[in-house]
Design a protein around this motif. Structure first.
Motif, PDB file in Angstrom:
ATOM      1  N   ALA A  55       9.646  -3.905  -2.199  1.00 52.38           N
ATOM      2  CA  ALA A  55       9.518  -4.630  -3.465  1.00 52.38           C
ATOM      3  C   ALA A  55      10.888  -4.976  -4.033  1.00 52.38           C
ATOM      4  O   ALA A  55      11.120  -6.106  -4.482  1.00 52.38           O
ATOM      5  N   LEU A  56      11.800  -4.026  -4.021  1.00 51.47           N
ATOM      6  CA  LEU A  56      13.145  -4.280  -4.547  1.00 51.47           C
ATOM      7  C   LEU A  56      13.857  -5.363  -3.746  1.00 51.47           C
ATOM      8  O   LEU A  56      14.509  -6.244  -4.317  1.00 51.47           O
ATOM      9  N   ASP A  57      13.751  -5.295  -2.431  1.00 49.94           N
ATOM     10  CA  ASP A  57      14.418  -6.288  -1.584  1.00 49.94           C
ATOM     11  C   ASP A  57      13.884  -7.694  -1.839  1.00 49.94           C
ATOM     12  O   ASP A  57      14.605  -8.680  -1.662  1.00 49.94           O
ATOM     13  N   ALA A  58      12.621  -7.776  -2.253  1.00 47.01           N
ATOM     14  CA  ALA A  58      12.015  -9.078  -2.535  1.00 47.01           C
ATOM     15  C   ALA A  58      12.224  -9.522  -3.985  1.00 47.01           C
ATOM     16  O   ALA A  58      11.754 -10.591  -4.380  1.00 47.01           O
ATOM     17  N   GLY A  59      12.911  -8.699  -4.782  1.00 49.90           N
ATOM     18  CA  GLY A  59      13.106  -9.024  -6.188  1.00 49.90           C
ATOM     19  C   GLY A  59      11.836  -8.876  -7.003  1.00 49.90           C
ATOM     20  O   GLY A  59      11.690  -9.502  -8.055  1.00 49.90           O
ATOM     21  N   ALA A  60      10.908  -8.039  -6.533  1.00 51.48           N
ATOM     22  CA  ALA A  60       9.619  -7.858  -7.200  1.00 51.48           C
ATOM     23  C   ALA A  60       9.649  -6.604  -8.071  1.00 51.48           C
ATOM     24  O   ALA A  60      10.590  -5.812  -8.053  1.00 51.48           O
ATOM     25  N   VAL A 119      -0.583  -1.960  -8.171  1.00 49.91           N
ATOM     26  CA  VAL A 119      -1.253  -1.358  -7.023  1.00 49.91           C
ATOM     27  C   VAL A 119      -0.386  -0.196  -6.563  1.00 49.91           C
ATOM     28  O   VAL A 119       0.822  -0.364  -6.361  1.00 49.91           O
ATOM     29  N   ALA A 120      -0.981   0.975  -6.424  1.00 45.81           N
ATOM     30  CA  ALA A 120      -0.257   2.130  -5.916  1.00 45.81           C
ATOM     31  C   ALA A 120      -0.318   2.113  -4.393  1.00 45.81           C
ATOM     32  O   ALA A 120      -1.390   1.911  -3.807  1.00 45.81           O
ATOM     33  N   ILE A 121       0.813   2.317  -3.760  1.00 48.02           N
ATOM     34  CA  ILE A 121       0.887   2.436  -2.304  1.00 48.02           C
ATOM     35  C   ILE A 121       1.436   3.818  -2.001  1.00 48.02           C
ATOM     36  O   ILE A 121       2.564   4.146  -2.380  1.00 48.02           O
ATOM     37  N   VAL A 122       0.633   4.630  -1.338  1.00 49.93           N
ATOM     38  CA  VAL A 122       1.024   6.012  -1.048  1.00 49.93           C
ATOM     39  C   VAL A 122       0.684   6.324   0.407  1.00 49.93           C
ATOM     40  O   VAL A 122      -0.091   5.610   1.046  1.00 49.93           O
ATOM     41  N   GLY A 123       1.260   7.416   0.901  1.00 52.14           N
ATOM     42  CA  GLY A 123       0.977   7.797   2.275  1.00 52.14           C
ATOM     43  C   GLY A 123       1.891   8.909   2.740  1.00 52.14           C
ATOM     44  O   GLY A 123       2.569   9.570   1.942  1.00 52.14           O
ATOM     45  N   ALA A 125       4.934  -4.502   4.553  1.00 46.41           N
ATOM     46  CA  ALA A 125       4.190  -5.767   4.591  1.00 46.41           C
ATOM     47  C   ALA A 125       3.199  -5.868   3.430  1.00 46.41           C
ATOM     48  O   ALA A 125       3.091  -6.913   2.771  1.00 46.41           O
ATOM     49  N   PHE A 126       2.455  -4.786   3.161  1.00 39.52           N
ATOM     50  CA  PHE A 126       1.480  -4.814   2.066  1.00 39.52           C
ATOM     51  C   PHE A 126       2.193  -4.902   0.717  1.00 39.52           C
ATOM     52  O   PHE A 126       1.733  -5.611  -0.182  1.00 39.52           O
ATOM     53  N   ALA A 127       3.315  -4.200   0.567  1.00 35.97           N
ATOM     54  CA  ALA A 127       4.052  -4.269  -0.696  1.00 35.97           C
ATOM     55  C   ALA A 127       4.522  -5.694  -0.964  1.00 35.97           C
ATOM     56  O   ALA A 127       4.408  -6.205  -2.086  1.00 35.97           O
ATOM     57  N   LEU A 128       5.042  -6.352   0.052  1.00 39.69           N
ATOM     58  CA  LEU A 128       5.523  -7.722  -0.113  1.00 39.69           C
ATOM     59  C   LEU A 128       4.381  -8.670  -0.475  1.00 39.69           C
ATOM     60  O   LEU A 128       4.510  -9.504  -1.380  1.00 39.69           O
ATOM     61  N   ALA A 129       3.266  -8.548   0.240  1.00 41.70           N
ATOM     62  CA  ALA A 129       2.143  -9.460  -0.005  1.00 41.70           C
ATOM     63  C   ALA A 129       1.532  -9.233  -1.380  1.00 41.70           C
ATOM     64  O   ALA A 129       1.194 -10.196  -2.090  1.00 41.70           O
ATOM     65  N   LEU A 130       1.387  -7.986  -1.792  1.00 36.87           N
ATOM     66  CA  LEU A 130       0.809  -7.688  -3.097  1.00 36.87           C
ATOM     67  C   LEU A 130       1.754  -8.109  -4.221  1.00 36.87           C
ATOM     68  O   LEU A 130       1.314  -8.618  -5.258  1.00 36.87           O
ATOM     69  N   ALA A 147       2.564  -5.426  -9.504  1.00 40.92           N
ATOM     70  CA  ALA A 147       3.693  -4.505  -9.407  1.00 40.92           C
ATOM     71  C   ALA A 147       3.325  -3.400  -8.425  1.00 40.92           C
ATOM     72  O   ALA A 147       2.162  -3.024  -8.300  1.00 40.92           O
ATOM     73  N   ILE A 148       4.338  -2.873  -7.745  1.00 41.85           N
ATOM     74  CA  ILE A 148       4.124  -1.846  -6.733  1.00 41.85           C
ATOM     75  C   ILE A 148       4.509  -0.498  -7.324  1.00 41.85           C
ATOM     76  O   ILE A 148       5.653  -0.281  -7.729  1.00 41.85           O
ATOM     77  N   THR A 149       3.546   0.406  -7.360  1.00 41.25           N
ATOM     78  CA  THR A 149       3.746   1.726  -7.950  1.00 41.25           C
ATOM     79  C   THR A 149       3.630   2.795  -6.878  1.00 41.25           C
ATOM     80  O   THR A 149       2.753   2.723  -6.016  1.00 41.25           O
ATOM     81  N   SER A 150       4.521   3.776  -6.935  1.00 38.41           N
ATOM     82  CA  SER A 150       4.445   4.888  -5.988  1.00 38.41           C
ATOM     83  C   SER A 150       5.214   6.068  -6.572  1.00 38.41           C
ATOM     84  O   SER A 150       5.606   6.035  -7.741  1.00 38.41           O
TER      85      SER A 150
END
Length: 391
Positions: A163-168, A117-121, A135-140, A146-149
């Protein structure tokens, strides 16, 4: 590196640095000769006139210092030139307009095969917007995506960091060479992503930041992802370009609404008026994208099967649990049972599974993805996996 491999890599680099060629031109020539880069380069040299004098001069006498620097960069640990002719080139990029011919990769290239999932803004995001991104990065990530940006300031950086802090898993697609960091303040973030995720660029090493590179970068962000979430964007935000490209690529676009008094909410409100999905929770995104994640596993399976050399195994009707994969041409249940047996219940790295099973990292990544979707395997920090107890 074998001499034959070195010659092939050199041919790729010469073609990639040819002025005026571009990824579309290179892919067209590759398609015409069955994907053989050395044959494509030979034909390119014979018919270089339409590309102009700069291209002719480069092809006649490439800059050996530049090529040596490129090869030295690629020889460093964790660096790779991922070519569109390789089995583990992300299949989701094959169906976008102007797909890249290669990706310069730093880190774990297998992450490119995961549902993303891409998260941008906005770069100048508000405190609330940054909190939403985290919050959305952690939940996804917790749901298996995987979190892409794009590693930009603001929303991008907040999503990567969460994502990194959560080990994701997290992937950064950059608009410079993969050896450059932009903005400069993200040097530490870039090092973390390279160590625990993956940095990706279609631009050769040394390429500086240029305004026209970022829209090109955005098509890869949206192309890799199954859906793009926009969190805070002004009416002239580059995030709206990413969202538009995602829609044109047939991907889902999600937008977070905000206050009518917040100028950074206007871009999201425009997206919603234009057909983007209004979302308030990550669960809405997960429910929408899970079927697409299953289809991605099927596309990867078909790609690996088509290139030969990757043994996926015939369908078996032996006893045991039915893993109910959602794609046709699936691997046999016996292959999954063997993978689960080799995985065991202790955390195991992907490299260890490659050694135990004899399967490629690409094939295993696809199988592990399907097992994650069936809640049979749990991903752990450090590119490790753990089998979950049977119900």
């Amino acid at each position: 590196m074998l001499m034959d491999d070195l010659d092939e890599l050199r041919a790729w680099l010469i073609a990639l640095r040819t002025p005026g060629l571009g990824p579309g031109g290179l892919r067209e020539r590759l398609d015409a000769v069955g994907g053989d880069i050395r044959v494509a380069l030979a034909q390119l040299r014979r018919h270089a006139a339409p590309l102009g004098e700069l291209a002719q001069a480069w092809l006649a006498r490439p800059d050996e210092v530049q090529l040596a620097a490129d090869l030295a960069w690629l020889a460093e640990p964790g660096h790779r030139l991922l070519r569109s002719t390789e089995a583990d080139f992300p299949p989701q990029l094959e169906n976008i307009p102007q797909p890249p011919a290669v990706l310069f990769v730093v880190g774990d290239a297998s992450l490119l095969l995961y549902p993303q999932v891409a998260i941008v803004g906005a770069r100048g995001a508000s405190a609330a917007g940054l909190a939403h991104a985290r919050a959305f990065a952690l939940a996804l990530a917790d749901a298996g995506f995987a979190i892409t940006s794009g590693m930009a300031d603001g929303i991008d950086g907040a999503a990567h960091t969460a994502a990194l802090d959560a080990g994701a898993r997290t992937l950064a697609v950059v608009g410079t060479g993969a050896d450059r960091v932009y903005p400069r303040k993200h040097h530490a973030l870039a090092r973390r992503i390279a160590a625990h995720g993956v940095l990706v660029s279609e631009f050769p090493p040394g390429t500086p930041a240029r305004p026209d590179h970022f829209p090109r970068r955005n098509r890869i962000i949206s192309g890799l992802a199954l859906g793009t979430l926009v969190i805070e964007a002004g009416l002239r935000s580059g995030s709206l370009i990413t969202a538009r490209l995602a829609a044109e690529q047939g991907r889902e676009v999600f937008a977070l609404p905000g206050s009518i008094h917040n100028p950074l909410a206007r871009g999201c409100h425009r997206l919603i008026r234009d057909g983007a999905r209004l979302v308030e929770t990550a669960t809405e995104i997960v429910e929408t994208l899970t079927p697409a994640a299953r289809m991605l596993g099927g596309e990867l399976a078909a790609r690996l099967d088509a290139v030969g050399g990757e043994t996926l195994g015939p369908a078996q009707a032996e006893g045991g649990a039915d893993l109910a994969c959602a794609h046709s041409g699936e691997w046999g249940d016996s292959e999954y049972r063997r993978l689960l047996a080799e995985l065991g219940h202790a955390p195991t790295t992907l490299d260890e599974l490659v050694q135990r099973t004899g399967q490629s990292a690409a094939a295993l990544s696809a199988m592990l993805l399907m097992l994650e979707l069936e809640a049979r395997v749990e991903p752990l920090p450090g590119n490790r996996y753990q089998r979950l107890p049977d119900d």
